[in-house]
Design an enzyme around this catalytic site. Structure first.
Site, PDB file in Angstrom:
ATOM      1  N   LEU A  58      48.819  42.960  35.326  1.00 29.58           N
ATOM      2  CA  LEU A  58      49.788  42.643  36.224  1.00 29.58           C
ATOM      3  C   LEU A  58      49.509  43.197  37.726  1.00 29.58           C
ATOM      4  O   LEU A  58      49.037  44.202  37.833  1.00 29.58           O
ATOM      5  CB  LEU A  58      51.277  42.829  36.161  1.00 29.58           C
ATOM      6  CG  LEU A  58      52.010  42.097  35.031  1.00 29.58           C
ATOM      7  CD1 LEU A  58      53.663  42.647  34.821  1.00 29.58           C
ATOM      8  CD2 LEU A  58      52.356  40.666  35.257  1.00 29.58           C
ATOM      9  N   ASP A  59      49.841  42.583  38.775  1.00 28.96           N
ATOM     10  CA  ASP A  59      49.203  42.709  40.073  1.00 28.96           C
ATOM     11  C   ASP A  59      50.102  44.107  40.256  1.00 28.96           C
ATOM     12  O   ASP A  59      51.342  44.147  39.890  1.00 28.96           O
ATOM     13  CB  ASP A  59      49.728  41.630  41.224  1.00 28.96           C
ATOM     14  CG  ASP A  59      48.852  40.468  41.112  1.00 28.96           C
ATOM     15  OD1 ASP A  59      47.906  40.516  40.392  1.00 28.96           O
ATOM     16  OD2 ASP A  59      49.398  39.468  41.765  1.00 28.96           O
ATOM     17  N   ARG A  60      49.895  45.312  41.337  1.00 30.09           N
ATOM     18  CA  ARG A  60      50.490  46.362  41.483  1.00 30.09           C
ATOM     19  C   ARG A  60      51.763  46.201  41.900  1.00 30.09           C
ATOM     20  O   ARG A  60      52.768  46.658  41.389  1.00 30.09           O
ATOM     21  CB  ARG A  60      49.596  47.223  42.192  1.00 30.09           C
ATOM     22  CG  ARG A  60      50.097  48.475  42.571  1.00 30.09           C
ATOM     23  CD  ARG A  60      49.102  49.385  43.463  1.00 30.09           C
ATOM     24  NE  ARG A  60      49.738  50.629  43.400  1.00 30.09           N
ATOM     25  CZ  ARG A  60      48.906  51.975  43.618  1.00 30.09           C
ATOM     26  NH1 ARG A  60      47.569  51.802  43.884  1.00 30.09           N
ATOM     27  NH2 ARG A  60      49.663  52.820  43.821  1.00 30.09           N
TER      28      ARG A  60
END
Length: 238
Positions: A58-60
């Site tokens: 998942l994106d940060r």
């Protein structure tokens, strides 16, 4: 202590909080993968290094469900599910420009990443390094006062920053997305991995995991989110 929603000898599904890395990078910042390895090592008194396979990311600045494999066999089988789209990852997001957003649709773009900045942008088909990106979306509700929309997103491909870039390119950037829209550094983007469907790597049983999104952008849609998750839960029980 990581938030774990499911655990057995082959599989762990955990909730990644916003602004925590899924996997370590050049920053050296803490990450969910290392937290889970430490958890396994301490809980089960494991000597030496702990194996834990990262299946997807998942994106940060986003939060939500992430699956990890506790054995190499499970990692191989879960990765194959991801590759063949047998593993379904579904997201809830809050997008800007809710009044003008279509009720539902599909987005088809070609995305290319700037290697120096890490920023992803839409490009022409056939552009050097461009990768095809597809997703479908459905608006679950709108807030007229804020001019936002609660959106259910299904990925058909898994490109870096895909949802954020494609929705921004369509004219509807996600709320609080500092990179592709408007936001404040450290503020979580309004994107959450809310539904994860997979087949257990050894028992071959279909499994559905759900997670309610957190963050100020989702608050006006709390009742709609509860209804959506209840519908998903009922569908999984059928």
């Amino acid at each position: 202590m990581p938030e774990i929603v499911y655990e057995d000898n082959h599989l762990i599904v955990a909730v990644k909080p916003p602004n925590l890395l899924t996997q370590g990078d050049a920053t050296g910042d803490d990450c969910l993968l290392d937290q889970l390895k430490l958890y396994i090592k301490e809980r089960y008194h494991k000597p030496g290094d702990v194996y834990l396979g990262l299946v997807h990311r998942l994106d940060r600045p986003a939060g939500g469900l992430v699956a990890f494999a506790r054995t190499s066999k499970a990692a191989s089988r879960l990765s194959e599910q991801l590759r063949t789209h047998a593993m379904a990852r579904e997201y809830l997001a809050v997008a800007e420009g809710g009044a003008s957003m279509p009720d539902a649709g599909e987005l088809h773009d070609w995305l290319v990443q700037d290697e120096e900045t890490g920023r992803v942008r839409a490009a022409s088909p056939g552009a050097p390094g461009a990768k095809e990106a597809r997703l479908s979306f459905r608006v679950l509700g709108r807030d007229a006062a804020l001019d936002t929309a609660l959106v259910h997103v299904r990925l058909q491909t898994g490109r870096k920053h895909q949802i954020r870039v494609q929705l921004a390119h369509s004219g509807h950037p996600l709320v609080a997305d500092m990179r592709y829209g408007r936001g404040v550094r450290g503020q979580p983007v309004a994107l959450w991995g809310a539904v994860l469907r997979l087949t257990h790597p050894t028992r071959k049983e279909p499994m559905t995991f759900l997670s309610a999104p957190r963050g100020d952008a989702f608050f006006p849609y709390a009742a709609l989110i509860d209804g959506f998750l209840n519908d998903q839960r009922k569908g999984a029980d059928l």
